[in-house]
Design an enzyme around this catalytic site. Structure first.
Site, short mmCIF file in Angstrom:
data_model
loop_
_atom_site.label_atom_id
_atom_site.label_comp_id
_atom_site.label_asym_id
_atom_site.label_seq_id
_atom_site.Cartn_x
_atom_site.Cartn_y
_atom_site.Cartn_z
N SER A 114 14.46 15.31 2.09
CA SER A 114 15.51 14.37 2.49
C SER A 114 14.93 13.11 3.13
O SER A 114 14.00 13.17 3.92
CB SER A 114 16.46 15.03 3.49
N ARG A 116 0.83 -1.21 0.00
CA ARG A 116 0.00 0.00 0.00
C ARG A 116 0.87 1.26 0.00
O ARG A 116 0.52 2.27 -0.61
CB ARG A 116 -0.94 0.02 1.21
N GLU A 154 2.18 1.65 -3.37
CA GLU A 154 1.08 2.16 -4.21
C GLU A 154 0.92 3.67 -4.02
O GLU A 154 0.65 4.40 -4.98
CB GLU A 154 -0.21 1.42 -3.83
#
Lengths: 149, 149, 149, 149, 149, 149, 149, 149, 149, 149
Positions: free
Chosen positions: D116, D90, D93
């Site tokens: 960063s 997830r 994704e």
């Protein structure tokens, strides 16, 4: 020393062959569906303390292995991104051939969102058929609408 | 000049959005299930002459495009081996998480063989549920035993 | 002829540069968060009829393009599985370096399940800092417990 | 003979399951955030001599293993470029769907540069919610402007 | 319609060959180092308004193209993950052969952290040598220590 | 039985941690640059009989291991084509972002050919800087012109 | 507008078929070996002004295309990392089957280093043979010893 | 228990380093070319009973290992599709840069077909050269015309 | 402990070399075709109790190994997606070169569907030929028409 | 301008659909087997002048396209290394499941070597069968022994 669930899965699979067990029987003793139970024994689901104890007894697992059954596993049961085993490949092929179709029809019915693979259950049954018995699989997943904000 | 079914699929998809059509309505006119019809329109199935004529009329296709609908397409609807679209990925995930489970249970019931992805049908339905409606999918594939010789 | 949402995204991106627009202003006109609005304009979200009309006016889109904005897109915004762009790669790196940590801590708090990427929102803010301003990102996703059955 | 940090991570993970420990408790003893501590124990961060001693005591590590905790590890915690585990996927994704959005909005606010992943911290919290508790994650990374020269 | 920086890079590259220009001369007119200027013209850096105007004049770009030069590009200049061009491959090979060495020596000197590729500059020079001239490259990147928290 | 240089590298790395050695000190004893020495100890360079003896003594290697140090190794120090470790990835990123720039500038100065990665040396130094110390790396490679015939 | 050498290669290949030319004849006119000339025409080598003029005349190229012939190309002539064409695959197979053998024998004769692919020439000849004519290929590459420093 | 030729190759390689042998000497004892002999010892060729006996004596192999030398091996000597070792990579690069050239010239001379990698031999020699000695390799493969039917 | 069929395949392969057996003889004892028997022994087919007993006796397997022979294996016999072994690669090449041809001709004769790889048999024979003996392979697969619904 | 055989293949495929032709009829006119003819028309084989003229007439090709038919093509007919089309995938699966079996049996009969994919022919026939017609394919390839030298 056990350092991953994979080792426990290997113990279970090995014991299953050695003892000639059936997943349906294991599931009955665990008191869950055969689909969930098999996935759990193959290292894809977390078991409760009670379930782990039952599984441990069936497959004669050590306490350490039983403790591992209660840990959420790193999921994913296939050795390659595109599965080589013919039975599993046919499912990959379904996703490949029907993927855009499934997407279109769920969106047409529900709008944007997905069919959950988490709030999900699966039921596999034999359907007698004169032209050759069929495998019938019912997949049920909660529809989750995309949140807009 | 049309040199691949993909071009026809793009024409259909483009016309569908432009004209605001629904797959369910297309399927009704074609006289087939919405799952098969959508897959066919998305370039995964061969249409009969009559079916192609109906689809051609709905999407205002040229005769050349209609001829292409009657050719067996090069199948596979996804641009990458692991799909990026979340809805389709969930299905890939099911195969990944449950792949070995499906394999075990079908073999336990039927012995060695596969669930056909060719002699196959799919039915997608909404199931009302107080905790959130569910997507119910029934997959039915003929069991094909491995031949030994 | 428009045959994919990608073409509409290219129109939007092209108009944005040509007209010197800002996502924050677009979002304000659309009436949604800048994160959701940008994702929607970049082809990752479905817009409502009203939202599509506003976006269409801002970017001077055709009616056909506006219709496409209301279609659920095939999602996934990156050209390669491992992103080459340094800013986006840092996020991939976070998932790579912290992935198992995130997994452990969510499971420790919630048990087996996932953080939803669908019932999800994101908020990106500048945080002033004497040693150099920081990017602060709040991700909020519903916890979805794995169903056992 | 220990020849890589991975071996030490396996010892820690194994001991954690065997002894039924929690990352939150480990972090408290180490005196650092649970996110940093977990990442460090999972082989992604270098520990100071004192931190390594505490971790070594908690997980009953040998002196050699404790020495390895103070070595900068080869980072990256995932076995495949695209993670198969649903919880971690997830996050992949999110990067895939929102990657270009994050890029646009950070550049709109800060100009060219990156957020960063080194001067970075993460905080994972449960947020109670009547419709289902949520996982809230705050990511904070210093903005680093691209140097032109 | 220009919808990506890649198109502008192609215009610049095409004009450079057609007009027989040199990067060193372009850099002098832009007033920046030849390394930064070349990377910027090849679509890897954002140009200021003034720099974009100069570049636009040199390569006879349209206003739309000049606007695109001021947008932060999606970076990454290579068509494949492992470069096929022999000159560029040698650099990939250096990273492959010397990667762990570079890691060890920077950590030995600085502790955990990275050499920044953002706060970074590069200088490429010819060094005369009786046994064959050498390419000398100086890379300078700020050391960024990993934050612990 | 030692059957690959990798096993010797693991012995060296293991001994280094166990004994708390520094590459700079090893290099001084071997009498070569720290960059070359580290690469050699990490399995990327062939050592002379004398160098191997010194390295063997420092890391307490067996005669068989010392013999292996004098064999030309199969080179390549990274486990994946795209490195996951952040420090090493930054170098990969430099090649990706600056690859075409490096190519253009070397060709502009030297014509067709490459910068050798074989007749090559590298020097890594700390450069003090009020805004944060920098890593300075000098790469020197012989230019090799493409032969035309 | 020509924006890459690939376009020029396509012009050359197209003209060659249309005009029924032979590489051996092209090479004779250019005054170089047929191996080098073919590689140059196929976009792998930089041509001198004179060579480009000859090639331009043979294939009826525009001045812009002729200018591109004098630019160092981005090399690599194959569309996939593992070539699919049977003739070229056999060469890949040679490298795969004999790669470690070639490495062993060159190191046994020369010590650590490589056979240059830059200071390199190739000669392809037919060798009459009663059992079927043979392709004889002579590869000549300068040995480049690894520099130690 | 030996279950693959790879294990035998490791025994041979290990013994070679331990005993300080040379491939040229091994080949002389076997009575075959050094190229064929080395490839055979590295697990790429099937040995006759007599050859296996000689090799077994040289490397002090067990009878089981000697039996394995007479089995046709699963060929392919490289751990990755694109080799990382610089010496072997140069050969991959030759195929990549010159692949289409080789194809064109063999077809120009012989018509459609391939240069056999089976009815094939290779000879590697040092060629003295004032500007630096060269590696000369002669490849000889039977031309096999494509059958039309 | 045996935890996968692969271990049993290794036992069989090891015993076959040690005892100098032939697949044809094994097949005769098992009473099945040599193609099916070899595939079964190499871990691709499920054996009946009787077949497993015969195979177990031939290769001197333990009861546990014999039990594993009766389990449906995870199929796929190749270590890489594109096989490196020359003999097997030629078959991959046939699929690559002739794949679209096979598809066209089967569809021309049968309409949409596939040639089954499950209800399938294979027969490999030597065909004497004055110009060199040939391998003749007959593949027989049931045609399975795509179901429309 | 035609710059690759692929363009000619597209012309042929397009004309075939438009004109409703059959490969069997094309083959008859060309005077070759339907398998060879189809492969040739799909861009995998070189045609003679006479064959090209016939094919050109059938598909109404230009002289330039007819000239391209006489050029040896860059072979390989599949868009991905692992084919997605179900019919072609079954063949890939055969190689995957039976690959090691084929290798074992050919070596058992012939010794080390390969079945040629060049001196090769294929014959595809329908075999009537009461339980469902079968696809029968005969593959015939010359055995080529590995040369030892």
């Amino acid at each position: 020393m056990i350092s991953s669930r994979t080792q426990v899965t290997e113990m279970i699979v090995s014991a299953k062959v050695r003892k000639g067990l059936k997943w349906a029987d294991v599931a009955e003793k665990v008191g869950m569906a055969k689909e969930w139970t098999t996935a759990a024994c193959l290292g894809q689901m977390q078991l409760s303390k009670e379930q782990a104890a039952v599984v441990g007894e069936i497959f004669e697992l050590s306490d350490e292995a039983i403790a591992w059954l209660q840990i959420v596993p790193y999921k994913g049961s296939l050795p390659t991104a595109v599965p080589t085993d013919p039975l599993i490949y046919r499912w990959y092929e379904l996703v490949n051939v029907y993927g855009t179709t499934i997407k279109e029809l769920i969106h047409e019915e529900f709008g944007d969102g997905i069919m959950s693979a988490i709030d999900f259950s699966m039921d596999i049954q034999r359907q007698a058929d004169a032209k050759g018995d069929r495998v019938n699989v019912v997949l049920s997943g909660k529809f989750l609408p995309y949140k807009s904000y």
